[in-house]
Design a protein around this motif. Sequence first.
Motif, mmCIF file in Angstrom:
data_model
loop_
_atom_site.group_PDB
_atom_site.id
_atom_site.type_symbol
_atom_site.label_atom_id
_atom_site.label_comp_id
_atom_site.label_asym_id
_atom_site.label_seq_id
_atom_site.Cartn_x
_atom_site.Cartn_y
_atom_site.Cartn_z
ATOM 1 N N ALA A 11 132.727 110.836 70.779
ATOM 2 C CA ALA A 11 133.913 109.243 70.207
ATOM 3 C C ALA A 11 133.191 108.225 70.998
ATOM 4 C CB ALA A 11 135.036 109.772 70.680
ATOM 5 N N GLY A 12 132.974 107.143 70.064
ATOM 6 C CA GLY A 12 133.566 105.907 70.905
ATOM 7 C C GLY A 12 131.109 105.165 70.415
ATOM 8 N N VAL A 13 130.951 105.661 69.845
ATOM 9 C CA VAL A 13 129.295 105.832 68.812
ATOM 10 C C VAL A 13 129.564 104.015 68.020
ATOM 11 C CG1 VAL A 13 129.027 107.710 68.084
ATOM 12 C CG2 VAL A 13 127.606 106.493 69.855
ATOM 13 N N GLY A 14 130.815 104.928 67.304
ATOM 14 C CA GLY A 14 130.516 103.091 66.709
ATOM 15 C C GLY A 14 130.206 104.582 64.804
ATOM 16 N N LYS A 15 130.884 105.663 64.850
ATOM 17 C CA LYS A 15 130.557 106.442 63.450
ATOM 18 C C LYS A 15 131.636 105.458 62.676
ATOM 19 C CE LYS A 15 132.003 110.221 65.210
ATOM 20 N NZ LYS A 15 131.971 110.011 66.485
ATOM 21 N N SER A 16 132.829 105.044 63.157
ATOM 22 C CA SER A 16 133.509 104.649 61.844
ATOM 23 C C SER A 16 133.284 103.384 61.236
ATOM 24 C CB SER A 16 135.188 104.174 62.364
ATOM 25 O OG SER A 16 135.119 105.893 62.097
ATOM 26 N N THR A 17 132.736 102.255 62.409
ATOM 27 C CA THR A 17 132.634 101.129 62.106
ATOM 28 C C THR A 17 130.774 101.703 61.337
ATOM 29 O OG1 THR A 17 133.519 100.168 64.302
ATOM 30 C CG2 THR A 17 132.333 98.677 62.694
ATOM 31 N N PHE A 18 129.889 101.602 61.569
ATOM 32 C CA PHE A 18 129.120 102.146 60.873
ATOM 33 C C PHE A 18 128.854 102.345 59.564
ATOM 34 C CE2 PHE A 18 125.077 104.380 59.508
ATOM 35 C CZ PHE A 18 124.086 103.362 59.676
ATOM 36 N N ALA A 19 129.719 103.297 58.611
ATOM 37 C CA ALA A 19 129.683 103.578 58.355
ATOM 38 C C ALA A 19 130.777 102.758 56.687
ATOM 39 C CB ALA A 19 130.599 105.261 58.233
ATOM 40 N N LYS A 20 131.960 101.916 57.995
ATOM 41 C CA LYS A 20 131.964 100.875 56.701
ATOM 42 C C LYS A 20 131.673 99.345 55.961
ATOM 43 C CE LYS A 20 135.664 97.936 57.894
ATOM 44 N NZ LYS A 20 137.125 96.958 58.159
ATOM 45 N N GLU A 21 130.191 99.307 57.577
ATOM 46 C CA GLU A 21 129.571 98.527 56.890
ATOM 47 C C GLU A 21 128.606 98.531 55.590
ATOM 48 O OE1 GLU A 21 128.141 96.177 60.416
ATOM 49 O OE2 GLU A 21 130.075 96.443 61.298
ATOM 50 N N LEU A 22 128.215 100.521 56.209
ATOM 51 C CA LEU A 22 127.263 100.813 55.291
ATOM 52 C C LEU A 22 127.648 100.855 53.900
ATOM 53 C CD1 LEU A 22 123.996 101.887 54.860
ATOM 54 C CD2 LEU A 22 125.506 103.956 55.745
ATOM 55 N N GLY A 23 129.084 101.336 53.667
ATOM 56 C CA GLY A 23 129.871 101.414 52.756
ATOM 57 C C GLY A 23 129.626 100.340 51.756
ATOM 58 N N GLU A 24 130.112 98.873 52.321
ATOM 59 C CA GLU A 24 130.079 98.207 51.497
ATOM 60 C C GLU A 24 128.748 96.744 51.394
ATOM 61 O OE1 GLU A 24 131.733 95.874 54.576
ATOM 62 O OE2 GLU A 24 133.927 96.384 54.826
ATOM 63 N N LEU A 25 127.434 97.493 52.512
ATOM 64 C CA LEU A 25 126.629 97.463 51.543
ATOM 65 C C LEU A 25 125.501 98.297 50.542
ATOM 66 C CD1 LEU A 25 124.769 96.927 55.492
ATOM 67 C CD2 LEU A 25 125.295 94.734 53.395
ATOM 68 N N LEU A 26 125.998 98.844 50.671
ATOM 69 C CA LEU A 26 125.757 100.121 49.392
ATOM 70 C C LEU A 26 126.508 100.267 48.360
ATOM 71 C CD1 LEU A 26 124.005 102.687 51.422
ATOM 72 C CD2 LEU A 26 122.734 101.011 50.988
ATOM 73 N N ASN A 27 127.902 99.644 48.462
ATOM 74 C CA ASN A 27 128.924 99.847 47.081
ATOM 75 C C ASN A 27 129.720 101.659 47.135
ATOM 76 O OD1 ASN A 27 131.271 98.862 45.881
ATOM 77 N ND2 ASN A 27 129.089 98.429 44.003
ATOM 78 N N ILE A 28 129.744 101.780 48.186
ATOM 79 C CA ILE A 28 129.588 103.078 47.932
ATOM 80 C C ILE A 28 131.087 103.708 48.785
ATOM 81 C CG2 ILE A 28 129.113 105.594 48.444
ATOM 82 C CD1 ILE A 28 126.421 104.999 48.407
ATOM 83 N N ASP A 29 132.533 104.202 48.441
ATOM 84 C CA ASP A 29 133.071 104.973 49.115
ATOM 85 C C ASP A 29 132.556 104.987 50.146
ATOM 86 O OD1 ASP A 29 134.577 103.989 46.963
ATOM 87 O OD2 ASP A 29 135.163 105.522 46.379
ATOM 88 N N VAL A 30 133.610 105.320 51.528
ATOM 89 C CA VAL A 30 134.128 105.763 52.573
ATOM 90 C C VAL A 30 134.875 106.535 53.142
ATOM 91 C CG1 VAL A 30 133.461 105.374 55.211
ATOM 92 C CG2 VAL A 30 132.280 103.996 53.497
ATOM 93 N N TYR A 31 135.155 107.581 53.565
ATOM 94 C CA TYR A 31 135.550 108.590 53.896
ATOM 95 C C TYR A 31 135.360 109.250 55.224
ATOM 96 C CZ TYR A 31 136.260 109.469 49.214
ATOM 97 O OH TYR A 31 136.231 108.888 47.584
ATOM 98 N N HIS A 32 136.308 108.761 55.845
ATOM 99 C CA HIS A 32 136.733 109.793 57.649
ATOM 100 C C HIS A 32 137.476 110.355 57.679
ATOM 101 C CE1 HIS A 32 135.584 105.234 58.345
ATOM 102 N NE2 HIS A 32 136.286 104.168 57.168
ATOM 103 N N LEU A 33 136.954 111.225 58.444
ATOM 104 C CA LEU A 33 138.013 112.368 58.508
ATOM 105 C C LEU A 33 138.449 112.914 59.755
ATOM 106 C CD1 LEU A 33 134.295 114.683 58.849
ATOM 107 C CD2 LEU A 33 135.453 114.638 56.912
ATOM 108 N N ASP A 34 138.781 112.142 60.337
ATOM 109 C CA ASP A 34 140.084 111.705 60.988
ATOM 110 C C ASP A 34 140.915 111.572 60.013
ATOM 111 O OD1 ASP A 34 138.706 112.203 63.628
ATOM 112 O OD2 ASP A 34 138.558 110.356 64.348
#
Length: 188
Positions: A11-34
């Motif tokens: 926790a705290g490594v930045g998974k959620s923020t990283f995934a959100k940014e990557l999704g915006e760049l690739l135009n791919i939907d992001v799903y957060h398991l939490d």
Amino acid sequence: MKRIMVVGISAGVGKSTFAKELGELLNIDVYHLDRFFWKPGWNQASLEEFSQRQKEVAVEENWIIEGNYRTTIDIRIRRADTLIYLELPLLTCLYRVFKRWWNNRGGTRWDLGEGCEEKLDFDFLKFIITTYYPRKKKMRKLMDEFQEGESERKVIVLKDKKEIHSFLERVRLQSDDEEYAGNEVRSK
């Protein structure tokens, strides 16, 4: 990179923020398991419900699924073509967990299920500290298994903030080049 798993050391490594940014760049939907796992009031979804939500996403052509949750990782591994692993120092992760708690106290974070007010307790901190080093070994094994017999699968390991930012910048530049060339980045 069409079906991407984002996992991390803690926790705290930045998974959620990283995934959100990557999704915006690739135009791919992001799903957060939490968001799938936690129901209002920090109640856990049943394993069946949690698994079913992931199965529904995993059959899609494009996705980014963020989170570790080893009990259901096989659902994601079967379909993923890319695994991105984030590993920052333990103290950095702990600092970010405290910062996240401070910034979101009294509210629900965007990457959690509704009705899960931000909290920080001793058990969570103990979990982070006691699982950090053993998880390194487990994650190495996971990455090896992910690529075993699957040469087209990619594993990307990002171990500091500079590597994370550089990777996202390369994706941004590649996305810009594809758009400039008239190739649309496709998503769901």
